[in-house]
Design a protein around this motif. Structure first.
Motif, PDB file in Angstrom:
ATOM      1  N   SER A   1       0.808  -1.219   0.000  1.00 41.22           N
ATOM      2  CA  SER A   1       0.000   0.000   0.000  1.00 41.22           C
ATOM      3  C   SER A   1       0.843   1.271   0.000  1.00 41.22           C
ATOM      4  CB  SER A   1      -0.946   0.021   1.200  1.00 41.22           C
ATOM      5  OG  SER A   1      -0.222  -0.033   2.402  1.00 41.22           O
ATOM      6  N   GLN A   2       2.153   1.152   0.291  1.00 40.45           N
ATOM      7  CA  GLN A   2       3.039   2.316   0.298  1.00 40.45           C
ATOM      8  C   GLN A   2       4.355   1.962  -0.390  1.00 40.45           C
ATOM      9  OE1 GLN A   2       3.643   3.266   4.411  1.00 40.45           O
ATOM     10  NE2 GLN A   2       1.710   4.352   4.595  1.00 40.45           N
ATOM     11  N   ILE A   3       4.751   2.814  -1.321  1.00 40.95           N
ATOM     12  CA  ILE A   3       6.032   2.640  -2.000  1.00 40.95           C
ATOM     13  C   ILE A   3       6.817   3.933  -1.850  1.00 40.95           C
ATOM     14  CG2 ILE A   3       7.194   2.152  -4.193  1.00 40.95           C
ATOM     15  CD1 ILE A   3       4.635   0.717  -5.099  1.00 40.95           C
TER      16      ILE A   3
ATOM     17  N   SER B   1      15.769  11.530 -12.272  1.00 39.59           N
ATOM     18  CA  SER B   1      15.056  10.607 -11.398  1.00 39.59           C
ATOM     19  C   SER B   1      13.882  11.304 -10.721  1.00 39.59           C
ATOM     20  CB  SER B   1      16.008  10.022 -10.359  1.00 39.59           C
ATOM     21  OG  SER B   1      15.450   8.886  -9.772  1.00 39.59           O
ATOM     22  N   LYS B   2      14.078  12.558 -10.355  1.00 39.29           N
ATOM     23  CA  LYS B   2      12.976  13.331  -9.767  1.00 39.29           C
ATOM     24  C   LYS B   2      11.801  13.384 -10.743  1.00 39.29           C
ATOM     25  CE  LYS B   2      11.679  17.933  -8.217  1.00 39.29           C
ATOM     26  NZ  LYS B   2      12.049  19.342  -8.134  1.00 39.29           N
ATOM     27  N   ARG B   3      12.069  13.647 -12.014  1.00 41.06           N
ATOM     28  CA  ARG B   3      10.998  13.731 -13.018  1.00 41.06           C
ATOM     29  C   ARG B   3      10.291  12.392 -13.198  1.00 41.06           C
ATOM     30  NH1 ARG B   3      14.758  17.030 -15.711  1.00 41.06           N
ATOM     31  NH2 ARG B   3      15.297  15.368 -17.153  1.00 41.06           N
ATOM     32  N   VAL B   4      11.055  11.301 -13.152  1.00 37.96           N
ATOM     33  CA  VAL B   4      10.451   9.967 -13.266  1.00 37.96           C
ATOM     34  C   VAL B   4       9.452   9.772 -12.131  1.00 37.96           C
ATOM     35  CG1 VAL B   4      10.895   7.482 -13.046  1.00 37.96           C
ATOM     36  CG2 VAL B   4      12.356   8.881 -14.514  1.00 37.96           C
ATOM     37  N   LEU B   5       9.875  10.057 -10.909  1.00 38.13           N
ATOM     38  CA  LEU B   5       8.996   9.852  -9.754  1.00 38.13           C
ATOM     39  C   LEU B   5       7.769  10.754  -9.805  1.00 38.13           C
ATOM     40  CD1 LEU B   5      11.722   9.385  -7.018  1.00 38.13           C
ATOM     41  CD2 LEU B   5      10.286   7.619  -8.076  1.00 38.13           C
ATOM     42  N   GLU B   6       7.940  11.982 -10.244  1.00 35.14           N
ATOM     43  CA  GLU B   6       6.789  12.881 -10.364  1.00 35.14           C
ATOM     44  C   GLU B   6       5.809  12.364 -11.422  1.00 35.14           C
ATOM     45  OE1 GLU B   6       8.880  17.080  -8.984  1.00 35.14           O
ATOM     46  OE2 GLU B   6       8.799  16.589 -11.119  1.00 35.14           O
ATOM     47  N   LYS B   7       6.313  11.864 -12.542  1.00 35.08           N
ATOM     48  CA  LYS B   7       5.440  11.289 -13.582  1.00 35.08           C
ATOM     49  C   LYS B   7       4.625  10.129 -13.038  1.00 35.08           C
ATOM     50  CE  LYS B   7       8.411  11.850 -17.589  1.00 35.08           C
ATOM     51  NZ  LYS B   7       9.117  11.101 -18.624  1.00 35.08           N
ATOM     52  N   LEU B   8       5.223   9.386 -12.114  1.00 33.87           N
ATOM     53  CA  LEU B   8       4.568   8.214 -11.538  1.00 33.87           C
ATOM     54  C   LEU B   8       3.596   8.568 -10.414  1.00 33.87           C
ATOM     55  CD1 LEU B   8       7.688   5.897 -11.469  1.00 33.87           C
ATOM     56  CD2 LEU B   8       5.676   5.630 -12.949  1.00 33.87           C
ATOM     57  N   GLY B   9       3.554   9.834 -10.033  1.00 36.25           N
ATOM     58  CA  GLY B   9       2.621  10.272  -9.001  1.00 36.25           C
ATOM     59  C   GLY B   9       3.189  10.317  -7.593  1.00 36.25           C
ATOM     60  N   PHE B  10       4.489  10.111  -7.441  1.00 36.22           N
ATOM     61  CA  PHE B  10       5.098  10.188  -6.117  1.00 36.22           C
ATOM     62  C   PHE B  10       5.048  11.629  -5.611  1.00 36.22           C
ATOM     63  CE2 PHE B  10       6.676   6.108  -7.263  1.00 36.22           C
ATOM     64  CZ  PHE B  10       7.111   5.475  -6.103  1.00 36.22           C
ATOM     65  N   LYS B  11       4.919  11.763  -4.293  1.00 40.84           N
ATOM     66  CA  LYS B  11       4.874  13.068  -3.634  1.00 40.84           C
ATOM     67  C   LYS B  11       6.023  13.176  -2.642  1.00 40.84           C
ATOM     68  CE  LYS B  11       0.969  14.108  -5.605  1.00 40.84           C
ATOM     69  NZ  LYS B  11       1.090  14.671  -6.910  1.00 40.84           N
ATOM     70  N   TYR B  12       6.469  14.400  -2.420  1.00 41.07           N
ATOM     71  CA  TYR B  12       7.558  14.665  -1.477  1.00 41.07           C
ATOM     72  C   TYR B  12       7.239  14.055  -0.116  1.00 41.07           C
ATOM     73  CZ  TYR B  12      10.740  17.214   1.582  1.00 41.07           C
ATOM     74  OH  TYR B  12      11.684  17.540   2.512  1.00 41.07           O
ATOM     75  N   TYR B  13       8.250  13.401   0.484  1.00 44.42           N
ATOM     76  CA  TYR B  13       8.103  12.813   1.812  1.00 44.42           C
ATOM     77  C   TYR B  13       9.076  13.447   2.806  1.00 44.42           C
ATOM     78  CZ  TYR B  13       8.056   9.335   5.530  1.00 44.42           C
ATOM     79  OH  TYR B  13       7.969   8.710   6.749  1.00 44.42           O
ATOM     80  N   SER B  14      10.371  13.493   2.440  1.00 45.13           N
ATOM     81  CA  SER B  14      11.347  14.108   3.348  1.00 45.13           C
ATOM     82  C   SER B  14      12.673  14.346   2.633  1.00 45.13           C
ATOM     83  CB  SER B  14      11.579  13.230   4.585  1.00 45.13           C
ATOM     84  OG  SER B  14      12.276  12.052   4.229  1.00 45.13           O
ATOM     85  N   LYS B  15      13.480  15.169   3.259  1.00 44.65           N
ATOM     86  CA  LYS B  15      14.844  15.434   2.798  1.00 44.65           C
ATOM     87  C   LYS B  15      15.779  14.803   3.816  1.00 44.65           C
ATOM     88  CE  LYS B  15      17.718  19.406   1.519  1.00 44.65           C
ATOM     89  NZ  LYS B  15      17.724  20.875   1.419  1.00 44.65           N
TER      90      LYS B  15
ATOM     91  N   MET C   1      10.503  10.275  -1.658  1.00 44.60           N
ATOM     92  CA  MET C   1       9.145  10.497  -2.140  1.00 44.60           C
ATOM     93  C   MET C   1       8.308   9.262  -1.855  1.00 44.60           C
ATOM     94  SD  MET C   1       9.943  12.769  -5.531  1.00 44.60           S
ATOM     95  CE  MET C   1       8.282  13.356  -5.696  1.00 44.60           C
ATOM     96  N   LYS C   2       7.003   9.444  -1.827  1.00 46.02           N
ATOM     97  CA  LYS C   2       6.101   8.377  -1.402  1.00 46.02           C
ATOM     98  C   LYS C   2       4.915   8.294  -2.356  1.00 46.02           C
ATOM     99  CE  LYS C   2       3.281   7.227   2.665  1.00 46.02           C
ATOM    100  NZ  LYS C   2       2.923   7.678   4.015  1.00 46.02           N
TER     101      LYS C   2
END
Length: 169
Positions: A122-124, A135-149, A165-166
């Protein structure tokens, strides 16, 4: 398990992939930005296939019968961070010769669908170095949202900043 997408096949790694893996993974533009050292020999690549890539839910990303990258889910304790009970980490890389074609997102989408629909995940989570804007753009395309730095340490004991990202089902 084998997955087919519009342009790719995701399948388990084979020992006979070692020479091809070495060809792509020796490139210093690929491994270090993803957190691993460039491969130094075909035997080095074969060892990675037998150990790291032999883990469950780790797949060769194949284009025209050539493995051009890797995508998979990392389960604790093989993750880069502890994300919590039942969470997994998405990992991927694509050979530099194939950057810019959307293959990282295409392969990762197949892995994510499998995780949510077949594995009951349920969480990736996924992380990228701040300088790795691809890599940031890939994750954003997939719908990932910022989680932490966070700060992490690489294989050369150098510290770097990464963004986690989560994605939730």
């Amino acid at each position: 398990m084998i997955f087919k997408t519009a342009n790719l096949t995701l399948r388990p790694w084979k020992e006979e992939d070692a020479e091809c893996l070495y060809h792509f993974a020796k490139n210093p533009n690929v491994g270090p930005i993803a957190g691993w050292p460039p491969h130094e020999s075909v035997d080095d690549s074969l060892n990675i296939i037998k150990t790291v890539f032999a883990k469950k839910e780790t797949y060769a990303v194949v284009k025209d019968n050539i493995p051009i990258g890797c995508a998979g889910l990392l389960f604790h304790p093989d993750t880069n961070h502890w994300w919590g009970e039942g969470a997994v980490e998405l990992g991927y890389w694509i050979a530099e010769e194939h950057w810019g074609n959307g293959y990282a997102a295409e392969a990762s989408k197949a892995i994510i669908d499998h995780a949510f629909n077949d594995l009951g995940i349920s969480q990736i989570y996924a992380s990228y170095r701040t300088e790795n804007t691809q890599s940031k753009r890939v994750l954003e395309k997939l719908g990932f949202k910022y989680y932490s730095k966070m700060t992490n340490e690489n294989y050369m004991h150098e510290f770097f900043t990464e963004i986690a990202m989560k994605l939730e089902k």
